[in-house]
Enzyme design. Structure first.
Site, mmCIF file in Angstrom:
data_model
loop_
_atom_site.group_PDB
_atom_site.id
_atom_site.type_symbol
_atom_site.label_atom_id
_atom_site.label_comp_id
_atom_site.label_asym_id
_atom_site.label_seq_id
_atom_site.Cartn_x
_atom_site.Cartn_y
_atom_site.Cartn_z
ATOM 1 N N CYS A 115 30.155 -7.758 -41.337
ATOM 2 C CA CYS A 115 29.555 -6.504 -40.877
ATOM 3 C C CYS A 115 30.181 -5.280 -41.566
ATOM 4 O O CYS A 115 29.856 -5.004 -42.702
ATOM 5 C CB CYS A 115 29.597 -6.426 -39.345
ATOM 6 S SG CYS A 115 28.260 -5.394 -38.708
ATOM 7 N N HIS A 223 27.447 -11.518 -37.339
ATOM 8 C CA HIS A 223 28.768 -11.789 -36.747
ATOM 9 C C HIS A 223 28.971 -13.282 -36.485
ATOM 10 O O HIS A 223 28.816 -13.742 -35.345
ATOM 11 C CB HIS A 223 28.923 -10.994 -35.439
ATOM 12 C CG HIS A 223 29.153 -9.550 -35.677
ATOM 13 N ND1 HIS A 223 30.416 -8.988 -35.726
ATOM 14 C CD2 HIS A 223 28.285 -8.555 -35.914
ATOM 15 C CE1 HIS A 223 30.301 -7.697 -35.982
ATOM 16 N NE2 HIS A 223 29.025 -7.403 -36.093
ATOM 17 N N GLU A 225 31.688 -14.747 -36.261
ATOM 18 C CA GLU A 225 32.892 -14.966 -35.422
ATOM 19 C C GLU A 225 32.535 -15.085 -33.943
ATOM 20 O O GLU A 225 33.316 -15.606 -33.160
ATOM 21 C CB GLU A 225 33.901 -13.813 -35.628
ATOM 22 C CG GLU A 225 33.667 -12.541 -34.818
ATOM 23 C CD GLU A 225 32.477 -11.698 -35.273
ATOM 24 O OE1 GLU A 225 31.878 -12.045 -36.312
ATOM 25 O OE2 GLU A 225 32.145 -10.698 -34.604
HETATM 26 N N1 LIG Z 1 29.415 0.529 -38.266
HETATM 27 C C1 LIG Z 1 28.648 -0.339 -39.066
HETATM 28 C C2 LIG Z 1 29.250 -1.700 -38.927
HETATM 29 C C3 LIG Z 1 28.793 -2.485 -37.736
HETATM 30 C C4 LIG Z 1 29.839 -3.431 -37.203
HETATM 31 O O1 LIG Z 1 30.725 -3.893 -37.893
HETATM 32 N N2 LIG Z 1 29.736 -3.640 -35.910
HETATM 33 C C5 LIG Z 1 30.741 -4.341 -35.180
HETATM 34 C C6 LIG Z 1 30.915 -3.765 -33.836
HETATM 35 C C7 LIG Z 1 32.096 -4.275 -33.089
HETATM 36 C C8 LIG Z 1 32.439 -5.710 -33.370
HETATM 37 O O2 LIG Z 1 31.685 -6.599 -32.990
HETATM 38 O O3 LIG Z 1 33.520 -5.917 -33.938
HETATM 39 C C9 LIG Z 1 27.163 -0.335 -38.699
HETATM 40 O O4 LIG Z 1 26.808 0.002 -37.579
HETATM 41 O O5 LIG Z 1 26.377 -0.699 -39.573
#
Ligand SMILES: N[C@@H](CCC(=O)NCCCC(=O)O)C(=O)O
Length: 254
Positions: A115, A223, A225
């Site tokens: 992400c 995600h 993970e």
């Molecule tokens: N801010 C960016 C990246 C999105 C992101 O990494 N979200 C993760 C949120 C929290 C987590 O699950 O760790 C976007 O919005 O594109």
């Protein structure tokens, strides 16, 4: 047991102000995905935004996970227009991860970007980001419903088509999969030397790898993970990453 069976995997932290103090924090799910998915030992890499002896770190690590984060990469890193007022940035994380991604890949350390980590990798290779995908017009909804329970926010959201012959296809062995979707930003211009590994139904690049990397170098917009052990596709990504880290550890042990 050989030490190389448990690779040392760096997990990058976010720098976040809590009250009057800056803290370095990592979502526990990222640490647990290294333990349960990659079968490695997670070591938190702080985002202090200062110059540190990076080569000393890299000589002791077998892989690095570039995590997701609610914050966005500052747009000056990709010559983008200024962010909307109130956008959450983390300049100390940018100052840490952007040079570290390049150094790790050059040193042949396996990397997995998730992400924000995916977006950082694109920027490092000269790519750019859409800051608000939903305002571009051509894309499906990639944001989560922030009011929904967490299991719904991180539940399966859309299909991806996986490029045959790539790292992801090798790991999963199939042309498609279902993924969650928790992001506002996304790839606009793909960085030089990156090859698409998967696309959303709207054509958005959802995964890429680094063409000439000496080791595993994959980044994904979703995600994996999240409850990695409950999802065979997500597990296959961490298996492949963990195997690459073990290979690195075995070389380091010699
Ligand atoms: N801010 C960016 C990246 C999105 C992101 O990494 N979200 C993760 C949120 C929290 C987590 O699950 O760790 C976007 O919005 O594109």
């Amino acid at each position: 047991m050989s030490l190389s069976n448990v690779p040392m995997i760096g997990v990058v932290a976010c720098n976040q102000q809590i009250g009057l103090h800056p803290f370095n924090i990592v979502g526990e799910k990222y640490l647990l995905s290294v333990v349960n998915g990659a079968k490695g030992f997670p070591l938190v890499i702080p985002s202090l935004g200062i110059t540190l002896p990076t080569q000393a770190l890299l000589s002791r690590l077998d892989g690095i996970l570039f995590t997701g984060s609610p914050s966005n990469v500052e747009p000056h890193h990709y010559q983008g227009p200024s962010s909307a007022e109130g956008t959450h940035h983390d300049p100390k994380r940018d100052a840490t991860t952007l040079p570290l991604i390049k150094a790790a890949i050059d040193a042949g350390i396996p990397v997995l970007g998730i992400c924000r980590g995916f977006q950082e990798m694109n920027v490092v290779f000269g790519g750019s980001l859409h800051q608000k995908l939903h305002e571009v017009g051509q894309y499906i909804e990639h944001r989560e419903d922030k009011h929904a329970p967490l299991d719904v926010q991180y539940g399966l959201s859309h299909k991806i088509d996986i490029v045959p012959g790539g790292l992801l296809h090798d790991a999963w062995g199939c042309d498609f999969a279902e993924v969650n979707s928790v992001h506002t930003q996304g790839v606009d211009r793909l960085g030089k030397g990156l090859q698409p590994e998967a696309h959303a139904p709207d054509g958005l690049v959802e995964a890429f790898s680094v063409k000439d990397a000496q080791a595993f170098a994959l980044a994904v917009q979703w995600h994996p993970e999240w409850k990695v052990q409950d999802n065979q596709f997500y597990s296959s990504i961490f298996d492949a990453f963990g195997n690459a880290c073990r290979l690195h550890a075995a070389k380091r042990e010699k």
